[in-house]
Design a protein around this motif. Sequence first.
Motif, mmCIF file in Angstrom:
data_model
loop_
_atom_site.group_PDB
_atom_site.id
_atom_site.type_symbol
_atom_site.label_atom_id
_atom_site.label_comp_id
_atom_site.label_asym_id
_atom_site.label_seq_id
_atom_site.Cartn_x
_atom_site.Cartn_y
_atom_site.Cartn_z
ATOM 1 N N SER A 84 -18.843 4.222 4.413
ATOM 2 C CA SER A 84 -17.920 3.134 4.719
ATOM 3 C C SER A 84 -16.486 3.556 4.439
ATOM 4 C CB SER A 84 -18.268 1.899 3.865
ATOM 5 O OG SER A 84 -19.602 1.475 4.089
ATOM 6 N N ALA A 85 -15.555 2.807 5.008
ATOM 7 C CA ALA A 85 -14.135 3.079 4.810
ATOM 8 C C ALA A 85 -13.768 2.941 3.342
ATOM 9 C CB ALA A 85 -13.301 2.125 5.662
ATOM 10 N N ASP A 86 -12.692 3.592 2.967
ATOM 11 C CA ASP A 86 -12.245 3.574 1.578
ATOM 12 C C ASP A 86 -11.691 2.216 1.171
ATOM 13 O OD1 ASP A 86 -12.894 6.248 1.446
ATOM 14 O OD2 ASP A 86 -10.856 6.940 1.865
ATOM 15 N N TYR A 87 -11.305 1.415 2.164
ATOM 16 C CA TYR A 87 -10.685 0.121 1.879
ATOM 17 C C TYR A 87 -11.430 -0.989 2.591
ATOM 18 C CZ TYR A 87 -6.953 3.369 0.640
ATOM 19 O OH TYR A 87 -6.255 4.408 0.093
ATOM 20 N N ASP A 88 -11.370 -2.181 2.029
ATOM 21 C CA ASP A 88 -11.998 -3.359 2.620
ATOM 22 C C ASP A 88 -11.327 -3.711 3.942
ATOM 23 O OD1 ASP A 88 -13.623 -5.953 2.354
ATOM 24 O OD2 ASP A 88 -11.563 -6.690 2.536
ATOM 25 N N GLY A 89 -12.135 -4.119 4.932
ATOM 26 C CA GLY A 89 -11.610 -4.428 6.243
ATOM 27 C C GLY A 89 -10.569 -5.535 6.232
ATOM 28 N N LYS A 90 -10.808 -6.576 5.450
ATOM 29 C CA LYS A 90 -9.857 -7.694 5.398
ATOM 30 C C LYS A 90 -8.532 -7.246 4.793
ATOM 31 C CE LYS A 90 -13.327 -11.365 5.257
ATOM 32 N NZ LYS A 90 -13.895 -12.506 4.483
ATOM 33 N N TYR A 91 -8.596 -6.375 3.811
ATOM 34 C CA TYR A 91 -7.369 -5.843 3.205
ATOM 35 C C TYR A 91 -6.575 -5.055 4.248
ATOM 36 C CZ TYR A 91 -4.442 -2.509 0.684
ATOM 37 O OH TYR A 91 -3.396 -1.725 0.275
ATOM 38 N N MET A 92 -7.265 -4.200 5.002
ATOM 39 C CA MET A 92 -6.577 -3.396 6.008
ATOM 40 C C MET A 92 -5.996 -4.272 7.111
ATOM 41 S SD MET A 92 -8.870 0.113 6.310
ATOM 42 C CE MET A 92 -10.488 -0.651 6.500
ATOM 43 N N MET A 93 -6.726 -5.307 7.511
ATOM 44 C CA MET A 93 -6.220 -6.193 8.548
ATOM 45 C C MET A 93 -4.992 -6.964 8.059
ATOM 46 S SD MET A 93 -6.278 -7.278 11.611
ATOM 47 C CE MET A 93 -7.828 -6.622 12.263
ATOM 48 N N ARG A 94 -5.001 -7.396 6.821
ATOM 49 C CA ARG A 94 -3.824 -8.085 6.275
ATOM 50 C C ARG A 94 -2.606 -7.160 6.294
ATOM 51 N NH1 ARG A 94 -7.504 -10.116 2.379
ATOM 52 N NH2 ARG A 94 -6.790 -8.559 0.856
ATOM 53 N N SER A 95 -2.824 -5.890 5.972
ATOM 54 C CA SER A 95 -1.733 -4.927 5.979
ATOM 55 C C SER A 95 -1.153 -4.773 7.382
ATOM 56 C CB SER A 95 -2.220 -3.575 5.447
ATOM 57 O OG SER A 95 -1.196 -2.612 5.485
ATOM 58 N N ILE A 96 -2.041 -4.690 8.364
ATOM 59 C CA ILE A 96 -1.591 -4.546 9.747
ATOM 60 C C ILE A 96 -0.859 -5.806 10.212
ATOM 61 C CG2 ILE A 96 -2.430 -4.432 12.138
ATOM 62 C CD1 ILE A 96 -4.581 -2.473 11.105
ATOM 63 N N ARG A 97 -1.417 -6.967 9.927
ATOM 64 C CA ARG A 97 -0.795 -8.219 10.369
ATOM 65 C C ARG A 97 0.572 -8.438 9.714
ATOM 66 N NH1 ARG A 97 -3.350 -12.205 13.244
ATOM 67 N NH2 ARG A 97 -5.564 -11.936 13.723
ATOM 68 N N SER A 98 0.718 -7.995 8.477
ATOM 69 C CA SER A 98 2.011 -8.170 7.818
ATOM 70 C C SER A 98 3.106 -7.379 8.528
ATOM 71 C CB SER A 98 1.916 -7.744 6.350
ATOM 72 O OG SER A 98 1.751 -6.339 6.218
ATOM 73 N N LYS A 99 2.749 -6.236 9.090
ATOM 74 C CA LYS A 99 3.710 -5.444 9.844
ATOM 75 C C LYS A 99 4.090 -6.162 11.140
ATOM 76 C CE LYS A 99 1.602 -1.212 8.011
ATOM 77 N NZ LYS A 99 2.663 -0.874 7.049
ATOM 78 N N VAL A 100 3.098 -6.763 11.791
ATOM 79 C CA VAL A 100 3.358 -7.480 13.049
ATOM 80 C C VAL A 100 4.208 -8.725 12.781
ATOM 81 C CG1 VAL A 100 2.303 -8.601 15.042
ATOM 82 C CG2 VAL A 100 1.189 -6.622 13.988
ATOM 83 N N ASP A 101 3.919 -9.425 11.711
ATOM 84 C CA ASP A 101 4.671 -10.640 11.374
ATOM 85 C C ASP A 101 6.158 -10.343 11.186
ATOM 86 O OD1 ASP A 101 2.346 -12.109 11.447
ATOM 87 O OD2 ASP A 101 2.037 -12.096 9.273
ATOM 88 N N ALA A 102 6.498 -9.113 10.813
ATOM 89 C CA ALA A 102 7.893 -8.747 10.559
ATOM 90 C C ALA A 102 8.625 -8.266 11.807
ATOM 91 C CB ALA A 102 7.945 -7.667 9.476
ATOM 92 N N PHE A 103 7.941 -8.195 12.951
ATOM 93 C CA PHE A 103 8.588 -7.749 14.187
ATOM 94 C C PHE A 103 9.752 -8.679 14.540
ATOM 95 C CE2 PHE A 103 4.827 -5.421 16.477
ATOM 96 C CZ PHE A 103 4.859 -4.440 15.500
ATOM 97 N N THR A 104 10.831 -8.081 15.015
ATOM 98 C CA THR A 104 11.953 -8.872 15.535
ATOM 99 C C THR A 104 11.835 -9.095 17.037
ATOM 100 O OG1 THR A 104 13.291 -6.869 15.815
ATOM 101 C CG2 THR A 104 13.481 -8.054 13.705
ATOM 102 N N ASN A 105 11.021 -8.287 17.718
ATOM 103 C CA ASN A 105 10.757 -8.465 19.145
ATOM 104 C C ASN A 105 9.698 -9.556 19.304
ATOM 105 O OD1 ASN A 105 9.521 -8.190 21.775
ATOM 106 N ND2 ASN A 105 10.511 -6.183 21.957
ATOM 107 N N ASP A 106 10.133 -10.725 19.759
ATOM 108 C CA ASP A 106 9.231 -11.871 19.844
ATOM 109 C C ASP A 106 8.051 -11.611 20.761
ATOM 110 O OD1 ASP A 106 10.825 -13.278 18.107
ATOM 111 O OD2 ASP A 106 11.922 -14.342 19.672
ATOM 112 N N HIS A 107 8.291 -10.939 21.883
ATOM 113 C CA HIS A 107 7.215 -10.713 22.843
ATOM 114 C C HIS A 107 6.139 -9.796 22.252
ATOM 115 C CE1 HIS A 107 8.864 -12.791 26.340
ATOM 116 N NE2 HIS A 107 10.061 -12.368 25.938
ATOM 117 N N LEU A 108 6.568 -8.743 21.561
ATOM 118 C CA LEU A 108 5.587 -7.859 20.929
ATOM 119 C C LEU A 108 4.836 -8.583 19.822
ATOM 120 C CD1 LEU A 108 7.492 -4.443 20.706
ATOM 121 C CD2 LEU A 108 5.452 -4.939 22.078
#
Length: 271
Positions: free
Chosen positions: A101-125
């Motif tokens: 299995s992956a070294d990190y929990d899936g929910k933890y990794m998804m939260r990390s990814i979503r936090s990056k998207v939430d900070a986007f300044t490009n609204d469409h992206l």
Amino acid sequence: MNLKEIDGNGTVEGFVLVKSCDKKTAKNGSVFLDMWLADKTGEINAKMWDWREGAFLPEANTIIKVRGVQSEYNGTPQLRVDRARVLWDNDNVDVSDIIPSADYDGKYMMRSIRSKVDAFTNDHLRILVTAVLDEYGDKMLDCPAAFKLHHAIRGGLLMHTLSIVKMCECVASIYPTVDRELLISGAILHDVCKTDEFNISASGLVEGYTAEGTLVGHLVMGAIAVDRIARENNVDKETAVLLEHMLISHHGEPEYGAATRPLFLEAEILS
């Protein structure tokens, strides 16, 4: 392997993943099971002698409990299985102790990814990537990244995706001409449709490909999904097309599965 000795006579017991199980016939005419059993620490060949029709027959890519004697045959470890059964709900087994299995929990990794998207300044992206993750995110949590090649483990898809995202962030920090949010968006979505490309076994590992995965493939499936979701969320067409191109070109060359070669900077970096 993490099989535990339960007496002083070499008898071991534990939970294992069945990688393969074949019925064979011994020289004396009796039927036996020839198996490869594994956990996250390794694998071992196992034999269950004098097997009879109607007795428990382990299925590949399932977790079972075994008891037997571990020894050596021709200098190689081997397990003689005396008893085996299916996994019960009350066994309270942590699958990650058995299945790679992956070294990190899936929910933890998804939260990390979503936090990056939430900070986007490009609204469409931000709107587009968020909408894709809303639809595919739950399926990504435990999905492997491959059948055999790389990150072919539970949670491997997110582990691979997050590593690519972090690499892209480093590149964007060095070269200011790179559209950072476009590059990261492509990194997040480039393998998203592997969730529909694979047949996932009960163990959480890939056991083959779906018909759509074989006939269309995750690159094109991903581009189709991005196009549909962009239309549903009124994302401008140019943004959607740039992302679609990054998805279908990220394998670089047609002989490696790309539908087209990368034709702009962020697509080339992702590839």
